[in-house]
Design a protein around this motif. Sequence first.
Motif, short mmCIF file in Angstrom:
data_model
loop_
_atom_site.label_atom_id
_atom_site.label_comp_id
_atom_site.label_asym_id
_atom_site.label_seq_id
_atom_site.Cartn_x
_atom_site.Cartn_y
_atom_site.Cartn_z
N ILE A 342 0.85 -1.19 0.00
CA ILE A 342 0.00 0.00 0.00
C ILE A 342 0.89 1.24 0.00
O ILE A 342 1.68 1.45 0.92
CB ILE A 342 -0.93 0.02 1.22
CG1 ILE A 342 -1.73 -1.28 1.34
CG2 ILE A 342 -1.85 1.24 1.16
CD1 ILE A 342 -2.72 -1.50 0.22
N THR A 343 0.76 2.07 -1.04
CA THR A 343 1.59 3.28 -1.13
C THR A 343 0.88 4.52 -0.59
O THR A 343 1.52 5.49 -0.20
CB THR A 343 2.00 3.55 -2.59
OG1 THR A 343 0.84 3.69 -3.40
CG2 THR A 343 2.85 2.41 -3.13
N SER A 344 -0.44 4.50 -0.59
CA SER A 344 -1.20 5.68 -0.13
C SER A 344 -1.36 5.66 1.38
O SER A 344 -1.08 4.66 2.05
CB SER A 344 -2.57 5.70 -0.80
OG SER A 344 -3.31 4.55 -0.43
N LYS A 345 -1.83 6.77 1.93
CA LYS A 345 -2.09 6.84 3.37
C LYS A 345 -3.26 5.93 3.72
O LYS A 345 -4.24 5.84 2.99
CB LYS A 345 -2.40 8.28 3.77
CG LYS A 345 -1.20 9.22 3.65
CD LYS A 345 -1.57 10.62 4.11
CE LYS A 345 -0.35 11.55 3.98
NZ LYS A 345 -0.67 12.94 4.40
N ILE A 346 -3.15 5.26 4.86
CA ILE A 346 -4.19 4.32 5.29
C ILE A 346 -5.04 4.97 6.36
O ILE A 346 -4.51 5.52 7.34
CB ILE A 346 -3.55 3.02 5.83
CG1 ILE A 346 -2.66 2.39 4.76
CG2 ILE A 346 -4.62 2.05 6.28
CD1 ILE A 346 -1.89 1.18 5.23
N ASN A 347 -6.35 4.94 6.19
CA ASN A 347 -7.22 5.60 7.18
C ASN A 347 -7.29 4.79 8.47
O ASN A 347 -6.88 3.61 8.53
CB ASN A 347 -8.62 5.86 6.61
CG ASN A 347 -9.40 4.58 6.33
OD1 ASN A 347 -9.45 3.68 7.15
ND2 ASN A 347 -10.03 4.52 5.16
N THR A 348 -7.79 5.43 9.49
CA THR A 348 -7.78 4.84 10.85
C THR A 348 -8.54 3.52 10.90
O THR A 348 -8.06 2.54 11.50
CB THR A 348 -8.41 5.83 11.85
OG1 THR A 348 -7.71 7.07 11.79
CG2 THR A 348 -8.33 5.28 13.27
N GLY A 349 -9.71 3.46 10.28
CA GLY A 349 -10.50 2.23 10.32
C GLY A 349 -9.78 1.07 9.66
O GLY A 349 -9.81 -0.06 10.18
N GLU A 352 -6.94 -0.21 11.97
CA GLU A 352 -7.46 -1.03 13.07
C GLU A 352 -7.82 -2.42 12.57
O GLU A 352 -7.54 -3.43 13.24
CB GLU A 352 -8.68 -0.34 13.69
CG GLU A 352 -8.33 0.96 14.42
CD GLU A 352 -9.57 1.70 14.90
OE1 GLU A 352 -10.70 1.25 14.58
OE2 GLU A 352 -9.41 2.72 15.60
N MET A 353 -8.43 -2.50 11.42
CA MET A 353 -8.81 -3.79 10.84
C MET A 353 -7.57 -4.64 10.54
O MET A 353 -7.53 -5.84 10.84
CB MET A 353 -9.63 -3.57 9.57
CG MET A 353 -10.13 -4.85 8.91
SD MET A 353 -8.98 -5.48 7.66
CE MET A 353 -9.12 -4.23 6.39
N LEU A 354 -6.54 -4.01 9.98
CA LEU A 354 -5.32 -4.73 9.64
C LEU A 354 -4.59 -5.20 10.90
O LEU A 354 -3.99 -6.28 10.92
CB LEU A 354 -4.40 -3.86 8.79
CG LEU A 354 -4.90 -3.55 7.37
CD1 LEU A 354 -3.97 -2.57 6.67
CD2 LEU A 354 -5.02 -4.83 6.54
N GLU A 355 -4.64 -4.40 11.96
CA GLU A 355 -4.02 -4.79 13.22
C GLU A 355 -4.70 -6.04 13.78
O GLU A 355 -4.03 -6.94 14.29
CB GLU A 355 -4.13 -3.64 14.24
CG GLU A 355 -3.18 -2.49 14.01
CD GLU A 355 -1.72 -2.89 14.19
OE1 GLU A 355 -1.45 -3.82 14.99
OE2 GLU A 355 -0.85 -2.28 13.54
N ARG A 356 -6.01 -6.09 13.65
CA ARG A 356 -6.75 -7.26 14.16
C ARG A 356 -6.44 -8.51 13.35
O ARG A 356 -6.57 -9.63 13.85
CB ARG A 356 -8.27 -6.98 14.12
CG ARG A 356 -8.74 -5.92 15.08
CD ARG A 356 -10.26 -5.98 15.24
NE ARG A 356 -10.95 -5.76 13.97
CZ ARG A 356 -11.33 -4.57 13.52
NH1 ARG A 356 -11.06 -3.47 14.23
NH2 ARG A 356 -11.96 -4.46 12.36
N ASN A 357 -6.05 -8.33 12.10
CA ASN A 357 -5.84 -9.46 11.19
C ASN A 357 -4.37 -9.83 10.98
O ASN A 357 -4.04 -10.54 10.03
CB ASN A 357 -6.49 -9.17 9.84
CG ASN A 357 -8.00 -9.09 9.92
OD1 ASN A 357 -8.61 -9.60 10.87
ND2 ASN A 357 -8.61 -8.44 8.95
#
Length: 378
Positions: A342-349, A352-357
Motif C-alpha cells: 500500500i503506497t497511499s495513506k491508510i485511514n484509521t479504520g 485497526e482492521m489490519l491490526e486485528r488481522n
Amino acid sequence: MELSAAWFQRLNNPSEILREKMTLFWANHFVCENKNILYVQSYHNMLRKNALGNFRDFTKIVSKEPAMLAYLNNKQNKKKSPNENFARELMELFTLGQDQYTEHDIKESARSFTGYNHTYKGEFIFKEKQHDHNEKTFFGKSGNFNGDDIIDIILQKEQCARFISEKIYTYFVNENINKKHIDEMVAVFYKDYNIEKLMRFVLLSKWFYEDENIGTKIKSPIEFLVGINTVVPYKIEKTRQIILVQRLLGQILMNPPNVAGWKTGRNWIDSNTIVTRLRLPSVLLNNAEIAYSEIGDEETMITDFDKRKLRKKAFVKVSADWNSFEENYKNNSNKELVHQIITSKINTGTKEMLERNQQLYKHDFVVQLMSLPEYQLC
C-alpha cells in the motif's frame, strides 16, 4: 483478442518495465484502432520502438502508419477533396491541445498531408498526383509544405513541449498540475524533444518522490491488474476471460472508446467498477466467482456467440504462482507487507482492521491488502 492478450501477458512479464509503461501511455495518446490485425500489430510495435525516442520522429512515423492513415481518414485526404480529420487531431490531441490553432491552420495542414497512403501490405506511399503542391500558409509561415514540414512547424512552438509534459506529469506524477514542475520539464524537453531525457529528469527529480505525489493517482484497470501480478504472479488461462476481466473494469487493450482515448483519474471508478475492483484480487488468486451479467451489451471484441455461451456466473480460470510470492516475501511479516504493497495513506479504520488481522495466513492477508480501497491508488 490474441494480440490484446499477448500485450497483457507482456505487461505482466516485461523485459523493459519503463518501455512497456510508456507504450501503454502512448497508446492512450496517439490513439488508434483498426480492424486489420497486421496494421494493428505494426502500429503497436511502432509505439514500443519509439516510446523513449525522439518525439519529432515519433509523430512523423505515426502520421505514416497504415492504421492511423485509415483511422483518421487521411487515406481519403486528396488535393481535390481535402479531409481534415487527421490535421485537426494532430494539433488538438497529439501535439498542442485545444484552442491553440485556427480553422485556417487545420485547412492548410490538411492540404499539406494530401497524398499520404499505403500499400495493401501496409507500406507507406506518397501519391504525388493526389498531393496539393501549391503554397500553404500555416502558423504564419508559407511554403509548399508536406506533412513532415507541418510537424516541424508545430514542434517549433513551446506549447507542444508543454502539452506533452503536462500529459506525462498527470500520468506519472499527479493529476494536479504544478506549474513550476512543468516549467522544469518543458526546459528539458523543448531542447530536442528527447523522450528518454525527459523521463530521466522526471524520475530523478526530488519532487517525484514527495509525499504530495504518492498515492494520489487512481490506477487504471490495466495498472491495477498488472500490480496484482507483481505481488502474486498469476495467469488467466483463457484468452476470452482476459478480455472479459478488462471489460468489467472498463479498459480493453487495443479497444479505445474513441479518438480521445480513455478518460483517466476518477473516471476509472464508479459504483460498479469499485465493487469489481475490491473483489478482483480474490477472484484472480482464490478462483472466486465473477458475474458475467455485469458485462452489458456494448460492442467489444467479444462476439454475440461468445456472450450466448457464457453463463451468468462462472469461474475465471487462473493459475496463481504462490511459490514466487513466498520466495519474494519470505522475510516479510504481515505488518511489513502493508507498507510494501500500500503506497497511499491508510485511514484509521483500515489500520485497526489490519491490526486485528495480523495473525492471518500470509496468503489471505495479502489478498485482503489488495482488496482495500487504498490499494486502488498509486
